[in-house]
Design a protein around this motif. Structure first.
Motif, PDB file in Angstrom:
ATOM      1  N   VAL A 183       0.830  -1.205   0.000  1.00 32.29           N
ATOM      2  CA  VAL A 183       0.000   0.000   0.000  1.00 32.29           C
ATOM      3  C   VAL A 183       0.865   1.257   0.000  1.00 32.29           C
ATOM      4  N   ILE A 184       1.898   1.275   0.858  1.00 31.90           N
ATOM      5  CA  ILE A 184       2.744   2.470   0.977  1.00 31.90           C
ATOM      6  C   ILE A 184       3.477   2.753  -0.318  1.00 31.90           C
ATOM      7  N   LYS A 187       1.027   4.671  -2.406  1.00 26.53           N
ATOM      8  CA  LYS A 187       0.540   5.914  -1.833  1.00 26.53           C
ATOM      9  C   LYS A 187       1.650   6.914  -1.520  1.00 26.53           C
ATOM     10  N   LEU A 188       2.823   6.408  -1.123  1.00 29.13           N
ATOM     11  CA  LEU A 188       3.877   7.294  -0.636  1.00 29.13           C
ATOM     12  C   LEU A 188       4.895   7.660  -1.712  1.00 29.13           C
TER      13      LEU A 188
END
Length: 403
Positions: A183-184, A187-188
């Protein structure tokens, strides 16, 4: 500017490498104990999944690594492989069927490990675009340090959780961390602009030309280097697989202590890694790698003779020298032999770790099955001695430039 090393993107990269390092430190050191004690299989069957992981990792890395260079964005690959890792850890957590666990390890968990290679490729892409050339080695060192830091806490945490909360909890946590990285990463981390196709083709042409012009002596030295590094990484991986079971079966010491031992090594190896990099400008790289081999001989010989826990902790000083120098300078040795081909040098060096893992898995399975886990460290002495001899046949790259 040094500020480029601490931009939000760079900090995100460091965080992801640390989390992925923790996942590896939770799963890989405990997997042999999980197979031998939780599922209850013989040493030969313990070695099969490790051998399969090594073999499929080579195939996956070669095929996916080549294919991924044509993609405009690596982040979906990182996320996808992390979710494969989540699935594999969930199976580890809930299944006690050996063949399902072995197949998961060989075909799924090894595929999830490609996420690390793609994260590394992303970090190199970022460095090429946003960090000045003189700061790139420091950036790479910081990235590599995240793995070492993860292994300071990861193995102790893994064995403590396995001992007191069970393997289901241990691998459940690993599954959650894998999902977090997936996920990161989306998203990041931002999407990086793709390098122009013409530049890629130019680098490939240059690499092909460089290989064609290698002298016979250089090719011979390169082959001996690859064999020697494979042997050294094989000895190290055999140590990681066998140590927890050696403590349990031969010394009557709880397996959780192997996590503290591995964490101690990770803590100590960072300064040796940095020291090796500092001394590399004055001392032959091959000479320093041979010194690392001598440290490995002292380590494995000491483990064969050790009969108490404190002795094993003291021996980690030699292990830190061995791994710190090997990990810190290994790729540089091959880069010296392949000037202008850093990508090919890195790929060849990475494959020596996979070949070493394959060798160690077969060695542990056969040696431990017939002679016990303590005998694996005797075999390691032979393997490292052969590696030192192979390095003795390598002509330092600096010597080529002087002839």
């Amino acid at each position: 500017m040094i500020a480029s090393l601490f931009r939000p993107i760079a900090l995100g990269i460091y965080l992801l490498f640390f989390i992925v390092g923790v996942v590896g430190a939770l799963v890989l050191p405990t997997l042999s104990v999980f197979l031998a004690k939780e599922i209850g299989v013989r040493p030969l069957l313990v070695g099969i999944p490790f051998a399969g992981i090594a073999l499929t990792s080579i195939i996956y890395n070669q095929w996916i690594g080549h294919w991924s260079d044509s993609l405009a964005d690596r982040r979906p690959l990182v996320a996808g492989f992390c979710f494969v890792g989540t699935l594999s850890c969930v199976i580890f957590a809930f299944s006690r069927n050996y063949w399902l666990v072995a197949a998961t390890a060989i075909f799924l968990f090894s595929l999830s490990m490609v996420s690390f290679s793609q994260m590394l490729a992303y970090s190199l892409d970022y460095a090429d675009r946003h960090i000045s050339p003189e700061r790139i080695p420091l950036f790479n060192a910081i990235v590599r340090a995240q793995i070492a830091f993860a292994w300071v806490a990861g193995p102790p945490a893994g064995f403590i959780m396995a001992s007191y909360l069970g393997f289901s909890t241990t691998y459940g946590v690993a599954a959650g961390l894998f999902a977090m990285v997936g996920v990161i990463s989306i998203k990041l981390l931002p999407r990086l602009n793709r390098v122009e196709e013409s530049n890629i083709e130019g680098h490939l042409a240059k690499a092909s030309s460089a290989m064609a012009t290698l002298s016979p002596d250089t090719k011979r030295s390169l082959i001996f280097c690859l064999v020697a590094f494979s042997l050294m990484w094989g000895a190290n991986n055999a140590y990681l697989i066998s140590l927890p079971l050696h403590l349990k079966d031969n010394l009557n010491i709880d397996t959780e202590w192997s996590g503290w031992i591995m964490g101690t090594t990770a803590f100590l190896e960072v300064p040796f890694m940095l020291m090796a990099g500092h001394l590399a400008a004055r001392i032959s790289l091959i000479a320093m790698i041979r010194l690392a081999g001598v440290a490995a001989l002292l380590l494995y010989g000491g483990i064969v003779l050790a009969d108490s826990l404190w002795q094993l902790f003291v021996l980690q000083l030699f292990n830190a020298i061995f791994i710190g120098v090997l990990a810190g300078l290994g790729v540089s040795v091959i880069q010296e032999l392949l000037p202008g081909r850093s990508g090919s040098a890195s790929a060849l060096y990475t494959n020596t770790t996979h070949m070493g893992n394959l060798l160690s898995s077969l060695m542990v399975g056969l040696v431990a099955d017939y002679f016990g886990y303590q005998s694996v460290f005797v075999a390691n002495l032979v393997v490292v001695a052969l590696a030192i001899l192979a390095f003795g046949l390598v002509k330092p790259a600096r010597a080529y430039s002087s002839t």
